[in-house]
Design an enzyme around this catalytic site. Sequence first.
Site, PDB file in Angstrom:
ATOM      1  N   ARG A 145       0.843  -1.186   0.000  1.00 24.77           N
ATOM      2  CA  ARG A 145       0.000   0.000   0.000  1.00 24.77           C
ATOM      3  C   ARG A 145       0.884   1.244   0.000  1.00 24.77           C
ATOM      4  O   ARG A 145       1.880   1.312   0.713  1.00 24.77           O
ATOM      5  CB  ARG A 145      -0.881   0.025   1.244  1.00 24.77           C
ATOM      6  CG  ARG A 145      -1.555   1.385   1.386  1.00 24.77           C
ATOM      7  CD  ARG A 145      -2.595   1.419   2.465  1.00 24.77           C
ATOM      8  NE  ARG A 145      -3.082   2.786   2.619  1.00 24.77           N
ATOM      9  CZ  ARG A 145      -4.005   3.143   3.476  1.00 24.77           C
ATOM     10  NH1 ARG A 145      -4.571   2.243   4.245  1.00 24.77           N
ATOM     11  NH2 ARG A 145      -4.400   4.386   3.567  1.00 24.77           N
ATOM     12  N   ARG A 186      -6.164   1.951  -2.979  1.00 28.01           N
ATOM     13  CA  ARG A 186      -5.231   1.200  -2.155  1.00 28.01           C
ATOM     14  C   ARG A 186      -5.375  -0.297  -2.382  1.00 28.01           C
ATOM     15  O   ARG A 186      -6.471  -0.809  -2.553  1.00 28.01           O
ATOM     16  CB  ARG A 186      -5.394   1.543  -0.687  1.00 28.01           C
ATOM     17  CG  ARG A 186      -6.800   1.440  -0.188  1.00 28.01           C
ATOM     18  CD  ARG A 186      -7.058   2.336   0.981  1.00 28.01           C
ATOM     19  NE  ARG A 186      -6.778   3.728   0.707  1.00 28.01           N
ATOM     20  CZ  ARG A 186      -6.978   4.717   1.576  1.00 28.01           C
ATOM     21  NH1 ARG A 186      -7.442   4.456   2.765  1.00 28.01           N
ATOM     22  NH2 ARG A 186      -6.712   5.959   1.269  1.00 28.01           N
TER      23      ARG A 186
END
Length: 197
Positions: A113, A122
Amino acid sequence: MSSSDPTVQPVPSSVVEQVDAADVTLSNPKWAVISLGSNLGNRLETLQGAVDALEDTPGLRVKAVSPVYETEPWGVDPGAQPTYFNAVVLVRTTLPPTSLLDRGQALEEAFERVRDERWGPRTLDVDIVSYQDVVSDDPVLTLPHPRCHERAFVLVPWHDVEPEAVVPGRGPVAELLARVDRGGVVPRVDLELRLPE
């Protein structure tokens, strides 16, 4: 999963046995609710990997996994990002909240991420929604999550796995759910997350 998978850190069997014993007898494990979301890559595989990695965490046992929902991204223009897959996990843990937060952030990093944009897309989002009945305004980890009571993508799957749940300081999940717009939170009955063996 292959041994090259960076998200899977083997836990020695002796530790697993100790944790299993603690889960039943010692250490006063606490209930926690964790929200998972992904809108990049293989979203279902990522969520399953996160569930499995949580289960592999010493001092933590995954007790329930919600159905998967497909949801519109929060805080951005429609169509600006891929849709999310969201789920909620109930765990019993002997870890304190800050250690649980550290583990969630480590999982996010393991799935690469990147935190470069607020409300950005994400690979994996791990949020601690609540921890037992703790109410805390610590800026590092606010409990319960400061916006969980207004987010259908958290409340809907949480209600699925724990219909009697209460958000500490906010009230029953069922009542909170009645006040929010459930539009854009679509059940994906064709998808399923497995509870770890």
